[in-house]
Design an enzyme around this catalytic site. Structure first.
Site, mmCIF file in Angstrom:
data_model
loop_
_atom_site.group_PDB
_atom_site.id
_atom_site.type_symbol
_atom_site.label_atom_id
_atom_site.label_comp_id
_atom_site.label_asym_id
_atom_site.label_seq_id
_atom_site.Cartn_x
_atom_site.Cartn_y
_atom_site.Cartn_z
ATOM 1 N N GLN A 101 17.574 46.247 61.458
ATOM 2 C CA GLN A 101 16.051 45.699 61.007
ATOM 3 C C GLN A 101 14.996 46.247 61.770
ATOM 4 O OE1 GLN A 101 17.307 41.448 60.979
ATOM 5 N NE2 GLN A 101 17.345 41.430 58.615
ATOM 6 N N GLY A 160 14.494 42.879 67.222
ATOM 7 C CA GLY A 160 15.152 42.197 65.977
ATOM 8 C C GLY A 160 16.403 41.845 66.175
ATOM 9 N N MET A 161 16.953 42.403 67.251
ATOM 10 C CA MET A 161 18.394 41.923 67.712
ATOM 11 C C MET A 161 19.490 42.359 66.759
ATOM 12 S SD MET A 161 17.624 38.287 69.330
ATOM 13 C CE MET A 161 16.073 37.992 69.702
ATOM 14 N N HIS A 162 18.938 43.009 65.328
ATOM 15 C CA HIS A 162 20.261 43.217 64.399
ATOM 16 C C HIS A 162 20.172 44.500 64.112
ATOM 17 C CE1 HIS A 162 18.758 38.900 62.980
ATOM 18 N NE2 HIS A 162 19.657 38.985 63.928
ATOM 19 N N TYR A 163 21.266 45.270 64.929
ATOM 20 C CA TYR A 163 21.496 46.471 65.011
ATOM 21 C C TYR A 163 22.923 46.905 64.713
ATOM 22 C CZ TYR A 163 16.815 46.012 66.312
ATOM 23 O OH TYR A 163 15.574 45.648 66.353
#
Lengths: 279, 582
Positions: free
Chosen positions: B332, B500-503
């Site tokens: 994200q 966003g921490m979501h990778y």
């Protein structure tokens, strides 16, 4: 809305603000520490004598600079933060809220020293806009310590060896120099509108100095001022939670379980981290 | 010289949801497990009295420090990548429990469409709908096959929610009822309903009531105190590994947890993993931990980098499009959460109250639930209005055109402080041939090992999907009756912030070893006693946060590892060639 302004206000701040605004007193940076102290005291006595509350009723603060060595830098910083968050009919401005002391402490902290960040080289020289601007604009290339590289499109990240604390010192120097160049006068002696003009030049990135991207510096100054206004008072700003009162923000509260469905806006007397931790 | 320790059945790298679930399940089954966590030990009492916006939200207390290592980032293959230097620009988890400790708690299953995205897109629109270079493919598992694992994770985590009216089949109810709805959420849901949409109360990892999970762990009722995202929960009301799977693993007596243990290599011999090499971050002492099965369950970046540094698998090469490690990187980015913000002159909301998973949501423009025939993108996004509870630094919203400082800013930011509501579209992000991970040629970590390098470019698909979402959000904010509506702007290009921490991706699951690194038990095709669990296994990014899907796949992986140990070897699923070049 409750207003505790009179009972808890740190009257030293008021006097300091007036002191800093009356720029003639600090012109030229000639004042020694003891003389500075004496003047502050006399200003304090002259302006605020009748307002002084009995010591027993006052919160004692022990403000002193722990990062900015030179009074001139701190005076400039204070004046700039006050333009970003000015005193008005809503309430206190940045100086009275303690924001300059907040920023001073932040610069001396791990954050100001970039202790939690990756600060290993090589550092591409993209912040030296005065030297490399033409190259940057025309070819999107910059010179690093050893090679010529193509910069990633839209690179906006921190790519300087400077810590945030140093960035503040360099940025304030740049503001002072801009003031001298443009108005032939020290920043703190300018009219508020003139001060705003300089801040706007920085905001738009129009000022070019070696090592400092003026827009980046403005962004750091603005963000840190807002943080100082609204962070918990434990960090030196938001004195006596006055900024939270202005915003009608209650601070850390244990539970809103019984209020989450309420239709009406609820104004609460704010409570700080100190209260929350039961100290 | 590394000190060699006694061999155990399973060594698990990482202690978030992925590592926590695998450790809990295997130690419950009687296997000896060692869990290694690079960060410090912590307990839930460490979070009492931490409601401090500056320290956690702005100064990132719970986020991994970048002093020792980071990633480098670039847009295009020809560029030099530069390090992401500031902790604020790379938010990854650290310490016991990992990133799961500071998650907000929003819970969404991914869609049946996601798991068979390539087949279903071709079936409905023809092969021409998929642009050249978009590397979507089926996952090698269907939603129906994964559904029981989703259900299991939801029971363990104690999810509060009501089913999405447009959702896929569920085998059971959420274990807890939905969270209470605030007036802002009611306004969002009623307004969306009026314009023909299907809103519902989003599911949450914040507890709507006190709950004891099937492992016997008790979570407390949420207080709506608003300090969830970027914080550890003060009350034990947020579902996280320290409240659930880690104590479950500990109780068995079969799981030893070692913190301050930074794993730097997977050791292997003759095509089998033999253990891991790690360094005690306090003393610098090196250890070798031998094990029958090695489980990498760290963050996506670490899982990929550990494989690359250990010389396991073939690193993806974008020129030849061969190699699987580092392939299908997505996440994200600055194009993902765009929408519209409404400013209300006559309404004021108690928006300082809230919870991380408190919100209204709708799926009308998600996945393939709407017709894409005339649209210039595939997939979609979820729409949300979230009431996290705004603290004072964050809450400085002013309508566009207002100065961002000075007298007018102060006046308007105070006036609009609790009169501002944002609706956003969390757009899905597809994998492309030119977005990937490999090792950086220039920058190194504190041990002299190369950093992981990310190459990531926003595409027309990303921009088109975001523009579509911004318009849909605007329609809802209009229906909500805002006086001023500001639309977000689509960025020109990726901005190199990973906040966003979501990778995800890089060790993606699938059925063809040409295009996937692990099978549907997350077992590495080319090293059968190495399982790589976590966000690294997801082949594309759906419309919502990945946590429940990571949780479900972790349960699936735990089952596979147990099977592997019992059967003493072998691939748990056989490879199939999909014949897909993508």
């Amino acid at each position: 809305m409750t207003n505790n302004k009179d009972s808890n206000q740190d009257t030293q701040d008021l006097s300091r603000r007036k002191f800093l605004k009356s720029g003639g007193l600090v012109a030229g940076g000639l004042l020694g520490g003891s003389l500075f102290g004496g003047l502050l005291t006399s200003q304090f006595q002259k302006d605020s004598k009748k307002d002084v509350a009995p010591q027993a009723d006052k919160q004692v603060t022990f403000d002193a600079r722990t990062f900015f060595s030179r009074n001139e830098d701190f005076a400039l910083l204070s004046a700039a933060t006050e333009r970003i968050y000015p005193e008005n009919k809503n309430g206190m401005g940045a100086i009275e809220l303690g924001v300059p002391y907040f920023i001073d402490r932040q610069c001396a902290s791990n954050w100001g020293r970039n202790a939690n960040d990756y600060m290993v080289g090589p550092f591409p020289s993209i912040t030296k806009t005065d030297v490399y601007e033409e190259e940057k604009r025309q070819t999107n290339e910059v010179i690093t310590s050893s090679t010529v590289v193509k910069l990633p499109a839209g690179t906006a990240n921190y790519q300087t060896k400077m810590t945030r604390g140093t960035f503040f010192l360099e940025g304030l120097n740049a503001m002072e120099k801009t003031s001298q160049d443009k108005f032939n006068e020290r920043f703190i002696n300018l009219e508020p509108e003139q001060q705003d003009e300089i801040l706007q030049m920085f905001e738009k990135g129009e000022v070019k100095f070696s090592g400092v991207d003026s827009a980046d510096f403005f962004s750091l100054l603005r963000q840190t001022t807002i943080e100082g206004v609204y962070a918990d008072p434990v960090y030196g700003g938001n004195r006596n939670m006055e900024a939270w009162r202005m915003k009608e923000y209650p601070g850390p509260i244990m539970s809103f379980l019984d209020k989450i469905e309420e239709e009406e806006f609820i104004v609460m007397e704010p409570s700080s981290l100190r209260n929350y931790q039961g100290l | 010289m590394a000190k060699k320790l006694d061999k155990v059945d399973v060594v698990v790298v990482g202690s978030g949801w992925a590592g926590g679930i695998v450790s809990a399940e295997l130690s419950k089954a009687g296997y000896q497990v060692v869990m290694l966590e690079r960060g410090k030990d912590q307990t839930r009492s460490d979070f009492i009295g931490v409601k401090d916006e500056l320290r956690y939200t702005n100064r990132h207390e719970m986020i991994e420090k970048l002093t020792g290592d980071t990633i480098t980032s670039r847009v295009s293959i020809g560029d030099a990548a530069l390090p992401v230097r500031l902790q604020k620009d790379m938010n990854t988890g650290t310490d016991l429990g990992g990133g799961s400790m500071h998650w907000a708690g929003s819970v969404y299953r991914w869609r049946s469409y996601d798991f068979e995205i390539r087949s279903k897109t071709i079936e409905r629109y023809g092969e021409g709908k998929i642009p050249e270079g978009m590397q979507i493919r089926d996952w090698g598992i269907t939603y129906d096959e994964l559904e029981p694992y989703y259900a299991k994770w939801e029971q363990t985590a104690g999810i509060s929610g009501e089913p999405d009216p447009l959702g896929d089949n569920r085998s059971n109810e959420y274990p807890n009822p939905p969270m209470l709805a605030s007036p802002a959420i009611k306004l969002f849901k009623e307004s969306a309903k009026e314009i023909g949409l299907h809103p519902y109360q989003m599911a949450s990892g914040n507890m709507s009531q006190t709950y004891t999970n099937p492992d016997g762990e008790t979570l407390n009722q949420c207080m709506f105190c608003s300090f969830c995202t970027m914080y550890g929960c003060d009350f034990g009301s947020k579902s996280d590994p320290l409240a659930t799977v880690i104590p479950t693993a500990r109780k068995t007596g079969n799981c030893e947890i070692r913190t301050n243990s930074l794993v730097r290599r997977v050791i292997h011999k003759d095509g089998k993993a033999t253990g891991v090499l790690y360094t005690d971050t306090r003393t610098g002492q090196e250890f070798e931990q031998p094990a029958d099965v090695v489980v990498l369950a760290a963050f996506t970046f670490s899982n990929n980098r550990l494989l690359m540094l250990s010389d396991i698998g073939e690193i993806y090469n974008p020129e030849t499009r061969k190699g699987t490690i580092g392939r299908n990187f997505t996440g994200q980015f600055n194009s993902t959460f765009l929408g519209a913000t409404g400013f209300f002159n006559d309404k004021k909301f108690n928006y300082y109250m809230g919870a991380g998973g408190l919100g209204g949501a709708l799926s009308d423009y998600d996945a393939d639930l709407f017709d894409h025939t005339d649209l210039d993108f595939i997939h979609g996004g979820g729409i949300e209005l979230r009431q996290y509870g705004d603290a004072a630094i964050k809450n400085n919203f002013v309508p566009k055109g207002t100065p961002t400082w000075g007298e007018e800013f102060k006046e308007k930011s105070l006036f609009y402080a609790f009169r501002t509501l944002t609706v956003w579209y969390s757009a899905a992000v597809m994998p492309w041939w030119h977005n990937f991970m490999d090792l950086d040629p220039t920058y190194k970590d504190e041990f002299g090992d190369p950093l992981l390098r990310i190459t990531n470019k926003l595409t027309e698909q990303d921009k088109n999907i975001a523009k579509f979402g911004i318009e849909k959000c605007t329609e809802i904010v209009e229906a909500m009756g805002a006086d001023i509506i500001d639309q977000d702007e689509m960025p020109d290009q990726f901005d190199h912030t990973y906040g966003g921490m979501h990778y995800i991706g890089g060790v993606a699951m699938g059925e063809d070893p040409e295009t996937s690194a692990v099978n549907n038990y997350l077992q590495l095709w080319e090293m059968e006693n190495l399982f790589v669990v976590g966000g690294s296994a997801l082949p594309h990014f759906s419309s919502h946060h990945p946590t429940p899907t990571i949780g479900a796949l972790s349960y699936r992986a735990a089952e596979g590892i147990e099977k592997y140990l019992k059967e003493k070897g072998g691939l748990l699923t056989q490879p199939k060639s999909s014949g897909v070049k993508a």
